[in-house]
Design an enzyme around this catalytic site. Structure first.
Site, PDB file in Angstrom:
ATOM      1  N   ARG A 143     -11.973  15.592   7.595  1.00  0.00           N
ATOM      2  CA  ARG A 143     -12.671  16.001   6.356  1.00  0.00           C
ATOM      3  C   ARG A 143     -14.115  16.352   6.677  1.00  0.00           C
ATOM      4  NH1 ARG A 143     -11.229  10.839   2.804  1.00  0.00           N
ATOM      5  NH2 ARG A 143      -9.557  10.386   4.266  1.00  0.00           N
TER       6      ARG A 143
ATOM      7  N   ARG B 237      -2.519  -1.928  -3.669  1.00  0.00           N
ATOM      8  CA  ARG B 237      -3.748  -1.146  -3.522  1.00  0.00           C
ATOM      9  C   ARG B 237      -3.586   0.079  -4.420  1.00  0.00           C
ATOM     10  NH1 ARG B 237      -5.494   2.807   1.185  1.00  0.00           N
ATOM     11  NH2 ARG B 237      -7.632   3.137   0.538  1.00  0.00           N
TER      12      ARG B 237
ATOM     13  N   GLU C  45      -8.094  -5.466   4.461  1.00  0.00           N
ATOM     14  CA  GLU C  45      -7.854  -5.031   3.082  1.00  0.00           C
ATOM     15  C   GLU C  45      -6.646  -5.737   2.465  1.00  0.00           C
ATOM     16  OE1 GLU C  45      -8.295  -0.970   4.676  1.00  0.00           O
ATOM     17  OE2 GLU C  45      -9.165  -0.492   2.735  1.00  0.00           O
TER      18      GLU C  45
ATOM     19  N   ASN D 158       0.888  -1.168   0.000  1.00  0.00           N
ATOM     20  CA  ASN D 158       0.000   0.000   0.000  1.00  0.00           C
ATOM     21  C   ASN D 158       0.925   1.217   0.000  1.00  0.00           C
ATOM     22  OD1 ASN D 158      -1.874   1.969   0.415  1.00  0.00           O
ATOM     23  ND2 ASN D 158      -2.802   1.030   2.226  1.00  0.00           N
TER      24      ASN D 158
ATOM     25  N   HIS E  66     -12.780   3.204  -0.670  1.00  0.00           N
ATOM     26  CA  HIS E  66     -12.825   2.154   0.368  1.00  0.00           C
ATOM     27  C   HIS E  66     -13.443   0.869  -0.182  1.00  0.00           C
ATOM     28  CE1 HIS E  66     -13.112   5.458   3.730  1.00  0.00           C
ATOM     29  NE2 HIS E  66     -11.847   5.110   3.534  1.00  0.00           N
TER      30      HIS E  66
END
Ligand code: AMP
Length: 407
Positions: free
Chosen positions: A248, A99, A391, A7, A187
């Site tokens: 955010r 990823r 993940e 990643n 996601h």
């Protein structure tokens, strides 16, 4: 089969190695035999390298380097040398899974990387300027270090790529559609993994279930999963849309941005900083983007922390309701990621108000657990699952699928 998962971000690299000869139950994610990370924010002119293996050996050192490829080579070196060694030679690695944040409209599934795929990741840089360049650099560095090894791209957008047009289109001018200004969603690797795991846990076919997956971490998004596919999601053209997050804002009236530009002379970079870094839990609480710290402050009576949590929950429940409407019902609700896996307070407050669906949480004291768990009451019409997202394992599984010879 040994699978390396990478990643690659702009300020950090995280990697792990799965050894499938050691794995047992296929539906459960095995522990990686090695993990490592590079933190490029550690100190100027340095990178911090950490690595550990399954035997519990670990290293942590600051290396005087700024070149990402050089850092990655040093990281992979800890697979074959020193206390964390788990391989005799890097050639034992069968495949590298990456990823990749943005696959645009082109990629609805994971793919073996070739020149065309790299060109597409490069072409999509304007849509993911903070992520796709780092992902591409990671792919190219692996080519340099490991030679001509199969590499696989697993896209964070892919799971949402089959959303119906009405869910993926923004109601701006029609030429936005041709320009690729649409809801992509992110996601996806996590939403897909937890939806599949949820079907397994409730013992039903994924294609028969209406599932709402809540990925609540530093970034937060929901996905509506029906007929085994993502049919709606809260993140959009960028990961800024939808829920309130750590730092955010999530969705805000776009008129606010026009106001700030006109009346206060904000530049694009200032708005970017404001909405991505200075908003959300951090912006409202004035304290932190870390849910644990904000909850702690709320419990001590801090009014802005209380507002931040109330707002987080309000926005969450509102978007949950919207996606339940997109699903036309709800069989399974899933909580995952840092907040979703660990916060009984969020489980309780997010579920309050959905009793009209026949959803009932377990009356007993809800507690976080190491294992995936069902926190619904036995007679609840909706199962409520807390699932640890995996993940990296999902990326490794995509590698296995793509490397299997076609029958
Ligand atoms: P992630 O991006 O998935 O690593 O999630 C990070 C978020 O998870 C941060 O906001 C953390 O505060 C939150 N988190 C981690 N552990 C807990 C916990 N025990 N309770 C509440 N939030 C947590």
């Amino acid at each position: 089969m040994k699978i390396l998962v990478l990643n690659a971000g702009s300020s950090s690299h995280k990697s792990c190695l799965f050894d499938l000869t050691q794995s047992s139950a296929a539906s459960l994610a095995p522990e990686p035999v090695w993990r490592a990370a590079l933190d490029w924010t550690h100190a100027a002119g340095q990178v911090e390298l950490t690595a550990q293996n399954q035997a519990g050996e670990s290293i942590k050192e600051a290396l005087p380097m700024t070149d990402k490829a050089e850092g990655l080579a040093a990281m992979l070196n800890t697979l074959v040398q020193g206390p964390t060694q788990v391989l005799g030679d890097l050639s034992e690695i069968a495949v590298v899974g990456h990823r990749v944040v943005h696959g645009g409209r082109d990629y609805m599934d994971s793919v073996r990387i070739d020149g065309q795929v790299k060109a597409a990741i490069r072409r999509l840089i304007p849509l993911a300027p903070a992520h796709n360049p780092a992902n591409l650099q990671g792919i190219e560095a692996m080519e340099q270090i490991l030679g001509n090894l199969p590499q696989v791209a697993v896209f964070d957008t892919a799971f949402h790529a089959r959303m119906p047009e009405a869910a993926s289109t923004y109601p701006g001018p029609y030429h936005w559609v041709e320009q690729g200004i649409r809801r992509y969603g992110f996601h996806g690797i996590s939403h897909q993994y937890v939806a599949q795991r949820a079907a397994h846990l409730v013992g039903q076919d994924l294609a028969q279930l209406k599932i709402l997956t809540c990925h609540l971490g530093n970034g937060c998004s929901l996905a509506a999963v029906k007929d085994g596919m993502g049919v709606d999601t809260t993140m959009g053209f960028t990961p800024l849309d939808g829920l309130m997050m750590g730092s955010r804002s999530g969705s805000v009236d776009p008129g606010i941005l026009i106001h700030l530009i006109r009346q206060e002379g904000y530049s694009a970079d200032q708005l970017d900083e404001l909405l991505n870094k200075q908003s959300g839990l951090k912006g409202i609480s004035g304290l932190s983007n870390d849910m644990r710290l904000v909850v702690e402050a709320m419990e001590q009576g801090h009014p802005q922390a209380k507002l931040a949590i109330d707002l987080f929950i309000h926005r969450l429940r509102r978007e949950m309701g919207g996606l339940i409407a997109s699903l036309g019902g709800l069989d399974v609700l899933v909580f995952t990621a840092g907040i979703g896996e660990n916060s009984p307070l969020v489980w309780r407050r997010a579920c309050a108000g959905f009793e009209f669906l026949g959803l009932q949480l377990n009356a007993e004291d809800l507690k976080r657990a190491k294992e995936d768990q069902d926190i619904a009451a036995p007679n609840s019409a909706v199962r409520v699952l807390v699932i640890h997202t995996q993940e990296e394992w999902a990326i490794a599984q995509a590698c296995v699928t793509l490397l299997q010879p076609v029958a």
